[in-house]
Design an enzyme around this catalytic site. Structure first.
Site, PDB file in Angstrom:
ATOM      1  N   ASP A 272      83.678  47.760  44.743  1.00  0.00           N
ATOM      2  CA  ASP A 272      84.313  48.549  43.686  1.00  0.00           C
ATOM      3  C   ASP A 272      83.609  49.904  43.648  1.00  0.00           C
ATOM      4  OD1 ASP A 272      84.953  49.814  41.256  1.00  0.00           O
ATOM      5  OD2 ASP A 272      85.224  47.921  40.205  1.00  0.00           O
TER       6      ASP A 272
ATOM      7  N   PHE B 232      81.984  45.052  35.969  1.00  0.00           N
ATOM      8  CA  PHE B 232      82.995  45.509  35.017  1.00  0.00           C
ATOM      9  C   PHE B 232      83.957  44.360  34.689  1.00  0.00           C
ATOM     10  CE2 PHE B 232      86.813  47.820  33.653  1.00  0.00           C
ATOM     11  CZ  PHE B 232      86.246  48.630  32.676  1.00  0.00           C
TER      12      PHE B 232
ATOM     13  N   ARG C 177      76.747  55.955  26.876  1.00  0.00           N
ATOM     14  CA  ARG C 177      76.747  56.546  28.210  1.00  0.00           C
ATOM     15  C   ARG C 177      76.947  58.049  28.112  1.00  0.00           C
ATOM     16  NH1 ARG C 177      80.713  53.354  32.161  1.00  0.00           N
ATOM     17  NH2 ARG C 177      82.194  54.398  30.802  1.00  0.00           N
TER      18      ARG C 177
ATOM     19  N   TYR D  31      90.742  58.414  38.160  1.00  0.00           N
ATOM     20  CA  TYR D  31      90.825  59.230  36.937  1.00  0.00           C
ATOM     21  C   TYR D  31      89.465  59.581  36.350  1.00  0.00           C
ATOM     22  CZ  TYR D  31      90.949  54.339  35.322  1.00  0.00           C
ATOM     23  OH  TYR D  31      90.720  52.996  35.159  1.00  0.00           O
ATOM     24  N   LYS D  32      88.389  59.211  37.026  1.00  0.00           N
ATOM     25  CA  LYS D  32      87.054  59.579  36.558  1.00  0.00           C
ATOM     26  C   LYS D  32      86.627  60.876  37.229  1.00  0.00           C
ATOM     27  CE  LYS D  32      85.895  54.635  36.057  1.00  0.00           C
ATOM     28  NZ  LYS D  32      86.161  54.513  34.620  1.00  0.00           N
TER      29      LYS D  32
END
Length: 420
Positions: free
Chosen positions: A206, A129, A380, A231-232
């Site tokens: 991560d 990322f 996605r 927050y996912k």
């Protein structure tokens, strides 16, 4: 054999997590068909809404500053322990909720590097990322270190063979994502961590696309450090604070670079000289964000109640359905499945690629199918087990099929063998 709507409805009827969907706020949006982007931002739990209202009228509204001594000060570690137990395979005293992912990653990387004096190389994935790679580049520039980039397959992730080829006596830290943000490839954390340790290096993982979606076993795999957002799949809210994991055996010698009063041993003594707090609390710097912390607390509670193994089982079933439908409906229209086909190697989303993915993604969003686009050509499809159903996903994939068939670009007229 085609996966039918009846098949999807049957799975919904058998779903042990189906009732959890009622625990989330229902969007007031008649144009929304389905939300398949929970791998970027999860839905808000009703419990969080209630807790925030109580915060405004009670803890903050009535108790005011007294609330710091009545519980707020302990939240970073309390919520961290709950998260460690529910989703990270981490014993108490090793997880703390702190800053953003980027800031936590910076702290952990700098602290890990300091534990390996004389070594001057960081290994990471070229396709990790962006914020991870930016933080690595910034630290390397700051300290005069060398970055060794693994050229992994963007449709998969870093393998043991690729890591072994880069490790050497100068390697200080290996930092990788457990689940690749593009492909959803699940890295072999035990094998990669063991390889790093064989060369005397430390690992910083991560977990942004892992936590709350698939089981993680930080203690059992020997991971040294880990970071992740909330927050996912934890549904803690936009910009909610991230977490940091520091293995207990490293805590006494771990020193992070952003010294702040909340990470000191006696914050309210107002001492001139900094002395780090014992344990994982030394990761903290400034004042904990209480409103965001409440979102993390409630999101973790839902994951704990549902059970990470049941969440994983439903996630695998959802992604399997999407892959099967993509094979039947989308591959004939030039779409390629860019996620692992083996369910145990695939995280909580499926990536579909085509040359016009950016335009196709926007048309889908405009039509009420909320997915996301990742350059250069990926769409996605995010499957959040606590908030996503099988039939709604089936209907969404049918819309994807219709759009893909109607808007197939000229450059996608490839031989079927090239896109299968």
């Amino acid at each position: 054999m085609t996966f039918s709507l009846d098949d999807a409805l049957r799975l919904d009827a058998q779903d042990p997590l189906a009732l959890f969907r009622d625990r989330f706020v229902t969007p007031d949006d008649d144009t929304l068909i389905t939300y398949l982007d929970g791998n970027s931002l999860g839905r808000p739990p009703k419990a969080t809404q209630e807790r925030l209202n109580a915060l405004l009228t009670g803890e903050w509204g009535s108790r005011l500053i007294r609330s710091w001594s009545e519980g707020w000060m302990d939240l970073p570690e309390q919520v961290g322990d709950a998260l460690g137990e529910a989703a990270l395979g981490a014993a108490p005293g090793q997880v703390v909720v702190a800053d953003s992912t980027s800031v936590c990653l910076y702290k952990l990387l700098r602290g890990a590097l300091a534990l390996r004096p004389g070594r001057n190389e960081i290994i990471t994935d070229r396709h990790n990322f962006p914020t991870d790679n930016y933080v690595v580049q910034g630290i390397a520039d700051e300290l005069g270190l060398t970055v060794r980039w693994i050229e992994s397959d963007p449709g998969a992730g870093v393998t043991a063979e690729e890591l072994a080829a880069e490790l050497n006596e100068n390697t200080a830290v290996v930092t990788l994502s457990h689940v690749a943000y593009r492909s959803a490839w699940i890295a072999d954390m035990p094998a990669l961590t063991a390889l790093a340790h064989q060369h005397g290096a430390l690992t910083v993982w991560d977990l942004c696309h892992s936590v709350g979606s698939i089981p993680v076993q930080l203690d059992a795999t020997g991971a040294d450090f880990a970071v992740g957002c909330t927050y996912k799949f934890l549904n803690a809210g936009p910009g909610a604070p991230a977490f940091a994991y520091v293995r207990a055996s490293h805590q006494d010698s771990f020193r992070q670079p952003v010294w702040g009063w909340m990470g000191g041993d006696t914050p309210f003594a107002m001492q001139h000289a900094y002395r780090p707090a014992p344990g994982v609390r030394r990761v903290l710097s400034g004042t904990p964000p209480i409103t965001g912390m409440i979102g993390v607390q409630e999101g973790v509670a839902l994951v704990a109640e549902a059970g990470i193994d049941r969440i994983r089982a439903k996630g695998m079933a959802l992604t399997d359905m999407v892959v099967r439908l993509a094979d039947d409906w989308l591959v004939p229209h030039g779409v390629r499945i860019a996620s692992p086909r083996e369910p145990d190697r695939r995280g909580g989303h499926v990536t579909l690629t085509r040359a016009d993915a950016e335009q196709l993604a926007q048309r889908l969003i405009d039509a009420g199918v909320i997915i996301d686009f990742r350059p250069p050509d990926g769409i996605r499809v995010g499957l959040s087990p606590l908030t996503t159903g099988f039939a709604e996903t089936w209907r969404a994939m049918r819309i994807v099929r219709d759009f893909a068939a109607a808007d197939r670009p000229a450059q996608s007229t490839l031989a079927e063998a090239d896109v299968a």
